[in-house]
Enzyme design. Sequence first.
Site, PDB file in Angstrom:
ATOM      1  N   SER A 264      36.482  17.429  24.035  1.00 58.51           N
ATOM      2  CA  SER A 264      37.002  16.709  25.201  1.00 58.51           C
ATOM      3  C   SER A 264      38.134  17.476  25.854  1.00 58.51           C
ATOM      4  CB  SER A 264      37.525  15.340  24.761  1.00 58.51           C
ATOM      5  OG  SER A 264      38.727  15.518  24.023  1.00 58.51           O
ATOM      6  N   LYS A 265      38.493  17.011  27.044  1.00 59.02           N
ATOM      7  CA  LYS A 265      39.611  17.624  27.767  1.00 59.02           C
ATOM      8  C   LYS A 265      40.877  17.535  26.931  1.00 59.02           C
ATOM      9  CE  LYS A 265      42.487  16.608  31.789  1.00 59.02           C
ATOM     10  NZ  LYS A 265      43.457  17.667  31.531  1.00 59.02           N
ATOM     11  N   ARG A 266      41.027  16.436  26.196  1.00 64.14           N
ATOM     12  CA  ARG A 266      42.231  16.276  25.363  1.00 64.14           C
ATOM     13  C   ARG A 266      42.317  17.364  24.287  1.00 64.14           C
ATOM     14  NH1 ARG A 266      41.623  11.146  23.222  1.00 64.14           N
ATOM     15  NH2 ARG A 266      40.560  10.575  25.148  1.00 64.14           N
ATOM     16  N   ASP A 269      43.620  20.419  25.996  1.00 66.49           N
ATOM     17  CA  ASP A 269      45.062  20.324  26.270  1.00 66.49           C
ATOM     18  C   ASP A 269      45.851  20.536  24.972  1.00 66.49           C
ATOM     19  OD1 ASP A 269      44.372  19.814  28.838  1.00 66.49           O
ATOM     20  OD2 ASP A 269      44.713  17.640  28.746  1.00 66.49           O
ATOM     21  N   GLU A 287      45.681  14.532  38.745  1.00 67.05           N
ATOM     22  CA  GLU A 287      45.752  15.198  37.443  1.00 67.05           C
ATOM     23  C   GLU A 287      45.071  16.576  37.494  1.00 67.05           C
ATOM     24  OE1 GLU A 287      44.409  14.470  32.806  1.00 67.05           O
ATOM     25  OE2 GLU A 287      43.546  13.232  34.392  1.00 67.05           O
TER      26      GLU A 287
END
Length: 512
Positions: A264-266, A269, A287
């Site tokens: 995921s994008k998380r 990050d 965002e």
Amino acid sequence: MERTVRVRFAPSPTGPLHIGGVRTALYNYLFARQHGGQMILRIEDTDQTRFVPGAEQYIIEALTWLGIEFDEGVHVGGNYGPYRQSDRKPMYRQYAEQLIADGHAYYAFDRPEELEAKRKEYEALKQTFQYDCHTRSTMCNSLTLSDDEVQRRIKSGEPYVVRFKFPADTLITVHDLIRGDVTMNSNLLDDKVLFKSDGMPTYHLANIVDDHTMEVSHVIRGEEWLPSAPLHVMLYRAFGWEDTMPQFAHLPLLLKPEGNGKLSKRDGDRLGFPVFPLDWQDPKTGEMSSGYRERGYLPQAVVNMLALLGWNPGTEQEILSMEELIKLFSIEHISKSGAKFNVEKARWFNHEYIQMMPNEELANLFMPQLQAHGIQADMDYVVKVCGLMKERISFPTELWDHTAYFFQAPTSYDEAAVRKRWKPGMTTHMAHMIELLQTLPFEYDVLHHAILDDYIAANGYNTGQIMNSFRLALVGETKGPDLLTLVMLLGKDETTTRLQRAIDTIGERSDN
Ligand code: GLU
């Protein structure tokens, strides 16, 4: 007769394209090219509530950057268009009506609050409500209402949906090229909505109608669509299109680096890597999501890395160009289990591709960085610096940090190194270096011999101290490439100027 290979990448424009989606597009592309077939870009935008402006453009830009080309699609046209589902809207109704006429689908008039009440009722019994072959006879639809009543409701403009009518007690087998036969019992499947009274089909109907009318031969898509595949097979059967139904291949998920769950994008990050091909700013929330391109990844490296996430060529070879991938790709070598994303490996691929890149090309990427630091450098010189230093970098963006001293003289000297290397008498040694440079032919071998053999070795001086002090004068620290290679690149004048400046600035250090 062998069927012409026609594949499609069919993203929904709901945001930036996830790197897993890019891999799906890539596998479709490799498959199409290998078979001399066609690759289609179809935009699946039937769910207008999830439409995000700019997403379609982003998808096209990202795939173009990666060298994934299309023969037909929204941006290039073709004989099977339009290629955007919202532009195909008028053609779907007839198919929904055909299914109803043939008894494979039905109108349903249940209002949202009625469906909600049903759900609550089941919840209270600790069960889950599903609109299916067991419950549809208790609902408000054309199976339970009279024909007159159905017509009356439609004419009066009452909202309805068209649902697929799954037959009861039927085993449905999906043949998947990666997983083999996957069988489901129809009793477990819900009567999915195919069409709404606003004239918009849902994903399922539009997808099947389009794949059929666009003569798609193979559907290669993410594993998350496998649960929908039995419905799709049943739709082909209901339409009478089963003998030209595409073959299915459901690709394994791209997993988090730890292996538990979808990337995921998380995760990106958290671990400092992009999960999108290009930078993206969400038009609603503002965002930002970072992209491979802007992080300094080369498109060839991203393609190579993605190709090997879930597929292997059957050999140990890891560096594969697009041409080689096209030659070697095979659905049989796609793994069934998910592929763990590996950040180190992504960087490694980029490093390898930078080494293969012509120095001129790297220099072109470096020029804007130099300009941003106020440096006007000669192209030939930049090309040479790139050639010498590229083995130390994994991203073009790292070039400045590794090469700044090629373009500007040091203004200070690393104090710890000065203390360790710049021993008493060093200013005399450095003055001697200046003299050698000014009197001898400016050639690598000549200087090497004069400094290391005739001066240092013959006099019994400490090589490490003199050479590292020389380096300090040129770089400001004790890093950098082979010293005399650096001298050759900087040139005689710049080298002597830097030596003189070090002598003047550091001076005689009797405290060392
Ligand atoms: N529109 C679907 C998606 O966004 C396509 C699925 C398919 O390829 O059938 O992934």
